[in-house]
Scaffold this active site. Sequence first.
Site, mmCIF file in Angstrom:
data_model
loop_
_atom_site.group_PDB
_atom_site.id
_atom_site.type_symbol
_atom_site.label_atom_id
_atom_site.label_comp_id
_atom_site.label_asym_id
_atom_site.label_seq_id
_atom_site.Cartn_x
_atom_site.Cartn_y
_atom_site.Cartn_z
ATOM 1 C CE LYS A 26 -30.499 46.285 -17.297
ATOM 2 N NZ LYS A 26 -30.407 44.856 -17.676
ATOM 3 N NE ARG A 96 -34.657 44.767 -16.974
ATOM 4 C CZ ARG A 96 -35.021 46.019 -17.227
ATOM 5 N NH1 ARG A 96 -35.868 46.641 -16.418
ATOM 6 N NH2 ARG A 96 -34.525 46.661 -18.265
ATOM 7 N N GLY A 105 -21.586 39.932 -21.516
ATOM 8 C CA GLY A 105 -21.050 38.720 -20.906
ATOM 9 C C GLY A 105 -21.892 38.292 -19.727
ATOM 10 C CG MET A 107 -28.484 35.226 -17.174
ATOM 11 S SD MET A 107 -29.601 34.815 -15.832
ATOM 12 C CE MET A 107 -30.780 36.153 -15.968
ATOM 13 N NE ARG A 349 -28.436 51.511 -21.819
ATOM 14 C CZ ARG A 349 -28.358 50.229 -22.103
ATOM 15 N NH1 ARG A 349 -27.631 49.424 -21.373
ATOM 16 N NH2 ARG A 349 -29.024 49.721 -23.117
ATOM 17 C CG HIS A 465 10.786 55.610 -37.914
ATOM 18 N ND1 HIS A 465 10.375 55.888 -39.204
ATOM 19 C CD2 HIS A 465 11.525 56.663 -37.507
ATOM 20 C CE1 HIS A 465 10.860 57.072 -39.560
ATOM 21 N NE2 HIS A 465 11.571 57.559 -38.551
ATOM 22 N NE ARG A 571 11.755 64.252 -32.022
ATOM 23 C CZ ARG A 571 10.443 64.218 -31.807
ATOM 24 N NH1 ARG A 571 9.624 64.882 -32.610
ATOM 25 N NH2 ARG A 571 9.964 63.514 -30.809
ATOM 26 N NE ARG A 627 16.279 66.603 -29.867
ATOM 27 C CZ ARG A 627 15.677 65.428 -29.937
ATOM 28 N NH1 ARG A 627 15.245 64.837 -28.836
ATOM 29 N NH2 ARG A 627 15.472 64.852 -31.091
ATOM 30 C CD GLU A 755 17.108 63.474 -23.595
ATOM 31 O OE1 GLU A 755 16.299 62.836 -24.262
ATOM 32 O OE2 GLU A 755 17.845 64.339 -24.094
ATOM 33 C CB SER A 774 11.792 70.330 -22.217
ATOM 34 O OG SER A 774 10.789 69.601 -22.890
ATOM 35 N N GLY A 776 12.005 65.022 -21.337
ATOM 36 C CA GLY A 776 11.989 64.214 -22.561
ATOM 37 C C GLY A 776 11.600 62.812 -22.149
ATOM 38 C CG ASN A 778 9.279 59.874 -26.501
ATOM 39 O OD1 ASN A 778 8.229 59.728 -25.878
ATOM 40 N ND2 ASN A 778 9.330 60.375 -27.716
ATOM 41 C CG ASP A 779 15.853 59.382 -25.274
ATOM 42 O OD1 ASP A 779 15.802 58.193 -25.646
ATOM 43 O OD2 ASP A 779 16.340 60.297 -25.959
ATOM 44 C CB CYS A 841 8.960 67.626 -25.643
ATOM 45 S SG CYS A 841 10.603 67.223 -25.063
ATOM 46 C CE1 TYR A 861 6.801 72.969 -23.222
ATOM 47 C CE2 TYR A 861 7.485 74.551 -21.558
ATOM 48 C CZ TYR A 861 7.802 73.636 -22.541
ATOM 49 O OH TYR A 861 9.110 73.391 -22.864
HETATM 50 P P1 ADP Z 1 -30.308 44.505 -21.311
HETATM 51 O O1 ADP Z 1 -29.436 44.799 -20.141
HETATM 52 O O2 ADP Z 1 -29.742 43.514 -22.247
HETATM 53 O O3 ADP Z 1 -30.826 45.751 -21.957
HETATM 54 P P2 ADP Z 1 -32.824 44.316 -19.968
HETATM 55 O O4 ADP Z 1 -32.851 43.793 -18.598
HETATM 56 O O5 ADP Z 1 -32.899 45.774 -20.097
HETATM 57 O O6 ADP Z 1 -31.568 43.734 -20.701
HETATM 58 O O7 ADP Z 1 -34.046 43.647 -20.684
HETATM 59 C C1 ADP Z 1 -34.143 43.090 -21.958
HETATM 60 C C2 ADP Z 1 -35.470 43.502 -22.574
HETATM 61 O O8 ADP Z 1 -36.546 43.115 -21.763
HETATM 62 C C3 ADP Z 1 -35.593 44.989 -22.727
HETATM 63 O O9 ADP Z 1 -36.191 45.286 -23.944
HETATM 64 C C4 ADP Z 1 -36.470 45.387 -21.587
HETATM 65 O O10 ADP Z 1 -37.161 46.568 -21.849
HETATM 66 C C5 ADP Z 1 -37.400 44.189 -21.465
HETATM 67 N N1 ADP Z 1 -37.928 44.057 -20.106
HETATM 68 C C6 ADP Z 1 -37.200 43.926 -18.991
HETATM 69 N N2 ADP Z 1 -37.995 43.864 -17.902
HETATM 70 C C7 ADP Z 1 -39.272 43.960 -18.356
HETATM 71 C C8 ADP Z 1 -40.555 43.982 -17.722
HETATM 72 N N3 ADP Z 1 -40.666 43.915 -16.403
HETATM 73 N N4 ADP Z 1 -41.630 44.098 -18.506
HETATM 74 C C9 ADP Z 1 -41.498 44.181 -19.852
HETATM 75 N N5 ADP Z 1 -40.346 44.175 -20.516
HETATM 76 C C10 ADP Z 1 -39.228 44.066 -19.779
HETATM 77 MG MG MG Z 2 15.999 62.231 -26.238
HETATM 78 MG MG MG Z 3 -31.925 47.045 -21.419
#
Ligand code: ADP
Ligand code: MG
Ligand code: MG
Length: 889
Positions: A26, A96, A105, A107, A349, A465, A571, A627, A755, A774, A776, A778-779, A841, A861
């Site tokens: 980001k 962010r 996972g 924040m 992204r 199988h 086979r 084979r 093999e 070749s 093999g 698997n074996d 193979c 190949y």
């Molecule tokens: P995520 O990684 O879950 O996408 P983000 O950091 O991109 O989280 O942000 C969550 C939301 O907050 C997004 O919709 C983002 O566009 C908005 N946001 C983040 N920073 C700002 C900011 N400085 N001003 C306005 N909106 C923001």
């Molecule tokens: Mg075999």
């Molecule tokens: Mg985002």
Amino acid sequence: MTKWVYSFGAGHKEGRADMRDLLGGKGANLAEMASIGLPVPPGFTISTEVCTAFYDNKKQYPDDLKGQVEAALKVIEKAVGLKFDDKSHPLLVSVRSGARVSMPGMMDTVLNLGLNDATVEGLGKAADDPRFAWDSYRRFIQMYGSVVLGVDHHRFEELIEHTKLDAGVIEDTALTETHWRQVVEGYKDLVHQETGKPFPQQPHEQLWGAIGAVFGSWMNPRAITYRRLHDIPAEWGTAVNVQAMVFGNMGDDCATGVCFTRDPSTGENMFYGEYLVNAQGEDVVAGIRTPQPLSSSVAKPGEIPLEQAMPEAYRELMAVRGKLETHYKDMQDIEFTVQQNKLYMLQTRNGKRTAAASLRMAVEMARDGLIDEAEAVMRVNPSSLDQLLHPMLDPKAPRTLLGKGLPASPGAASGVVVFSSDEAESRTAKGESVILVRIETSPEDIHGMHAAQGILTTRGGMTSHAAVVARGMGRPCVAGAGGISVDYNTQVLAAGGKQVRAGEVITLDGATGEVFVGSVAMIEPAVSGDFGTLMAWADKHRRMGVRANAETPMDAETARKFGAEGIGLCRTEHMFFDPERILAVRQMIISDSESGRRTALSRLLPFQREDFRQLFTIMAGLPVTIRLLDPPLHEFLPHADQEMQEVADSLGTDIATIRQRADELAEANPMLGHRGCRLGVSYPEIYEMQARAIFEGAIAVAKEMGKAPHPEIMIPLVGMKKELEITRAQVDKIAAEVFAEAGSKIEYSVGTMIELPRAVLLADQIAGAADFFSFGTNDLTQTVFGLSRDDAGKFLPHYVEAGILPKDPFVSIDVDGVGAMVRIGVEKGRAAKNDLKLGICGEHGGDPASILFCEQVGLDYVSCSPFRVPVARLAAAQAALGAAADRTA
Ligand code: ADP
Ligand code: MG
Ligand code: MG
């Protein structure tokens, strides 16, 4: 002094897109967008090195971090002309998280940081909109309260719901300043109650609290689990982005939205996205109001596209879209906010996409000159092609789930339930679609599996199988559906209180492992023009040949259709199981004299010759590796009394004799027993019959089509050069006989499957008697590890889970061990004979990671199941392109 903090926006260009390791995805892209002149609110990124230092140093920040953050904050203040903690018009920021790769996972973002009881009043006056200020404040307390202070977010939402009920309104936007003031009071009480402390009022304390929470979240259990599952090292760390707020919630000339520069599900080159007026952050995806489309061209009646609502901002956004695509040369997933008709970019992204979209975009971008053909080839994930080659369930179709198993072979299929392979065959012959349901399958089910549209088993894993054979045939398969019970006697299939009887319809989704009651609508695979184009580009760039493992005419046709350049493994034992032939096979095994065996074999000869004639017709002009018989003979023995009686009658003997002979043939460890070339050494007449069938078939085809196939006769399980010499002599003798009888010749070669470890270690000697090797694998995997794949299900999954092995070595080649063996075999083999042809193979031939390895060791190949041929073509091209890039690097 280490630099920990990097400023972006307002003329500061300290970061770039290629600094993702240091700044996170980001942060690096925010810096990149700012430096190419896009409107990005100014901010700074605290690098991933701080995260690492923090955990290396007992959760202490580096000494000079504080000073650098203060300085970077001053840069933002100067750029926007506002001050943090200013009671009359405060600067607000977002905090962010952002690792190298996007990682659930971590924040969640905190917006509007810097608000407190005093600054909220200032913001309201400065914006001349107190409602907006209080709306922002309640959002801030909710986000900070839940993600930093750990108060359950539902508690906050309940308070809003109560306020809306009391006020008699449905949408948040209908709440007034007074309502938001009430909500804020409620929120602050809630935080006090839950945390035992008042909500932090000091903006600097808030800022450091949020920064600490981002770094803290790197080691929370959710993040740790995610990293483990995706092989992300803990050392990578996360960055923290602090950025000046822009507001999409200041009124009807404000908005927030997300978009893709192309349609991520089809790949079509159209602007695809959604926005909400007078909203902030995640409101668009949170489903609180219905988002509206961006472009007028896709708006449905009643919808108000951004193009119409805010034409100026829309025009700007379209320009950004073009600029981003030309700059990143890939489809972008972007976040934006419009504040009083002015556009701001908040994230970009490379966008996630379906397999179909990925293919279409790669081809179109190369045609438009945005990327070159080689880059297009690199863009598409070979494994994802699987999705494009099989019918899929229509995502919109209604369905009733019966149960779930392993997604053993992709594709979807509907049909009537049958519980035996014979019934599968007979009902299919009558034109019905059937799903073969078995507790598990064995080689005797091949014909039923072939006849069925799909296969369901309740036992066995991804390498059972059923799974291996189904993938090979391209049949959808759900394996190991333990929650479903199968009763062969009552002919009923049951799960979760639902029952399905033989003859009733079920539907399988081999891509998800789901089983549905009744039929579910499907969509046919679109093997469109783009697919062919990309494959043609891939073929230009690959070095290795791609062949298929195929033994039936249908498999061979499929393989050709998908571009196989021959057969790498045919086979022959499956040809022996055919009901018409099994009696002759059994006669051969049971007879204890050579002449008895020869009589039985002479009955099989015409069948085998016809098998090969059909294959060679399809593969005329191409190499076909055959084979010779490999499995232990007792696999063909009669089991049931009726089968024994049949054999006894045909041989004019009694069932007791048959049973006794069967007992004699039984082995303690058949896979390490009398099989492979050991059979050829003991019973020369078997390989002689097969060789005759091959040569007679090949000569017939050469005459008919004017184009001879190139048979490559492969002797299995060779460990000693002598074994190969003996069996090779049998083949050469028959070749000479057949050529003399026919008065014409064809080219052929004789080689061996590698093999066994002994064959690898003595590959230089063995190469003296072989035209090709070749691998093999698997074996070879079984023999190098000393483990049986049929029994591996009991512990291998645990090994992979616990990280004892990185991957299932039957799915992706164990590069360190089995790979080392292959390397030795290649080196020794080529040292002895430099034109020795080398291939692989076995299941690995269709696995992209294993194909990369094959390229690196210089195989000629790979050979894989017919449906994986396109996967292998693409993976081989990528491997070759990668190897070329390595050479120039
Ligand atoms: P995520 O990684 O879950 O996408 P983000 O950091 O991109 O989280 O942000 C969550 C939301 O907050 C997004 O919709 C983002 O566009 C908005 N946001 C983040 N920073 C700002 C900011 N400085 N001003 C306005 N909106 C923001
Ligand atoms: Mg075999
Ligand atoms: Mg985002």
